[in-house]
Design an enzyme around this catalytic site. Sequence first.
Site, PDB file in Angstrom:
ATOM      1  N   LYS A  77       0.785  -1.173   0.031  1.00  0.00           N
ATOM      2  CA  LYS A  77       0.036  -0.108   0.095  1.00  0.00           C
ATOM      3  C   LYS A  77       0.903   1.328   0.088  1.00  0.00           C
ATOM      4  O   LYS A  77       1.839   1.222   0.681  1.00  0.00           O
ATOM      5  CB  LYS A  77      -0.922  -0.095   1.359  1.00  0.00           C
ATOM      6  CG  LYS A  77      -1.835   1.099   1.308  1.00  0.00           C
ATOM      7  CD  LYS A  77      -2.791   1.224   2.484  1.00  0.00           C
ATOM      8  CE  LYS A  77      -3.643   2.370   2.471  1.00  0.00           C
ATOM      9  NZ  LYS A  77      -4.274   2.709   3.785  1.00  0.00           N
ATOM     10  N   HIS A 101      -2.153   7.590   1.458  1.00  0.00           N
ATOM     11  CA  HIS A 101      -2.459   7.467   2.806  1.00  0.00           C
ATOM     12  C   HIS A 101      -3.158   8.816   3.518  1.00  0.00           C
ATOM     13  O   HIS A 101      -3.076   9.152   4.530  1.00  0.00           O
ATOM     14  CB  HIS A 101      -1.341   7.371   3.759  1.00  0.00           C
ATOM     15  CG  HIS A 101      -0.316   6.251   3.438  1.00  0.00           C
ATOM     16  ND1 HIS A 101      -0.563   4.650   3.297  1.00  0.00           N
ATOM     17  CD2 HIS A 101       0.831   6.129   3.019  1.00  0.00           C
ATOM     18  CE1 HIS A 101       0.138   4.029   3.036  1.00  0.00           C
ATOM     19  NE2 HIS A 101       1.114   4.800   2.572  1.00  0.00           N
ATOM     20  N   ARG A 104      -1.615  12.189   4.721  1.00  0.00           N
ATOM     21  CA  ARG A 104      -1.005  12.289   5.824  1.00  0.00           C
ATOM     22  C   ARG A 104       0.436  12.251   5.987  1.00  0.00           C
ATOM     23  O   ARG A 104       0.834  12.733   6.953  1.00  0.00           O
ATOM     24  CB  ARG A 104      -1.936  11.499   6.996  1.00  0.00           C
ATOM     25  CG  ARG A 104      -3.036  11.538   7.395  1.00  0.00           C
ATOM     26  CD  ARG A 104      -3.618  10.311   8.199  1.00  0.00           C
ATOM     27  NE  ARG A 104      -3.640   9.200   7.529  1.00  0.00           N
ATOM     28  CZ  ARG A 104      -2.720   8.177   7.787  1.00  0.00           C
ATOM     29  NH1 ARG A 104      -1.679   8.506   8.656  1.00  0.00           N
ATOM     30  NH2 ARG A 104      -2.847   6.809   7.284  1.00  0.00           N
TER      31      ARG A 104
END
Length: 203
Positions: A77, A101, A104
């Site tokens: 990921k 993500h 962030r």
Amino acid sequence: KLTLDTLLDLASKPGWALRALGGRKTFGNLAGHIKGGEGAGGVQTLSKWTASQFDPTLNWEDVAWIKQQWGGKLILKGILDVEDAKLAVQSGADAIVVSNHGGRQLDGAMSSIEALPAIAEAVGDQIEVWFDGGIRSGQDVLKAVALGARGTMIGRAFLYSLGAMGGEGVSQMLEIMHKELDVSMALTGTKDIKDVGPQILVR
């Protein structure tokens, strides 16, 4: 604020109130991992511990090694770059998740949906491409699939539904998304999700 409603609510749940209001708050899920034990050092120690969990020497050979040791399916990921997607294929990963993500990690990084088409085109059928970022409706799922995703993640929608209504809330959310996806497909003249492609989008 302590209002009459708040006080009545607390009075109806005395056990919870004592646990919630009494004692110092700690990062309970990290107790034992932070030097000095539970709650030691507070946020500063937590920050140092978190930073220590990132190894800057990790590389693609390590990914291949993990795949070999694990023996199961390996999903990576955080892919936003075509070259990284190709390297993920070479490393033996079974799927990649195009994700920033939630923005962030690197302020100013491109959005996941912006990165998706080029990555999906570059790897083709060599690896499954999943999508993460901003999925809040069935139509969002449709857009991601149209841009090359094989599946999408629905983290926040799942968590908000779980927080609001528990398991029943999650079931309702999934039903709503399913209906939205079904209606959106119908309105774009698509009967099968496998037939969804960029032709249904206006760019």
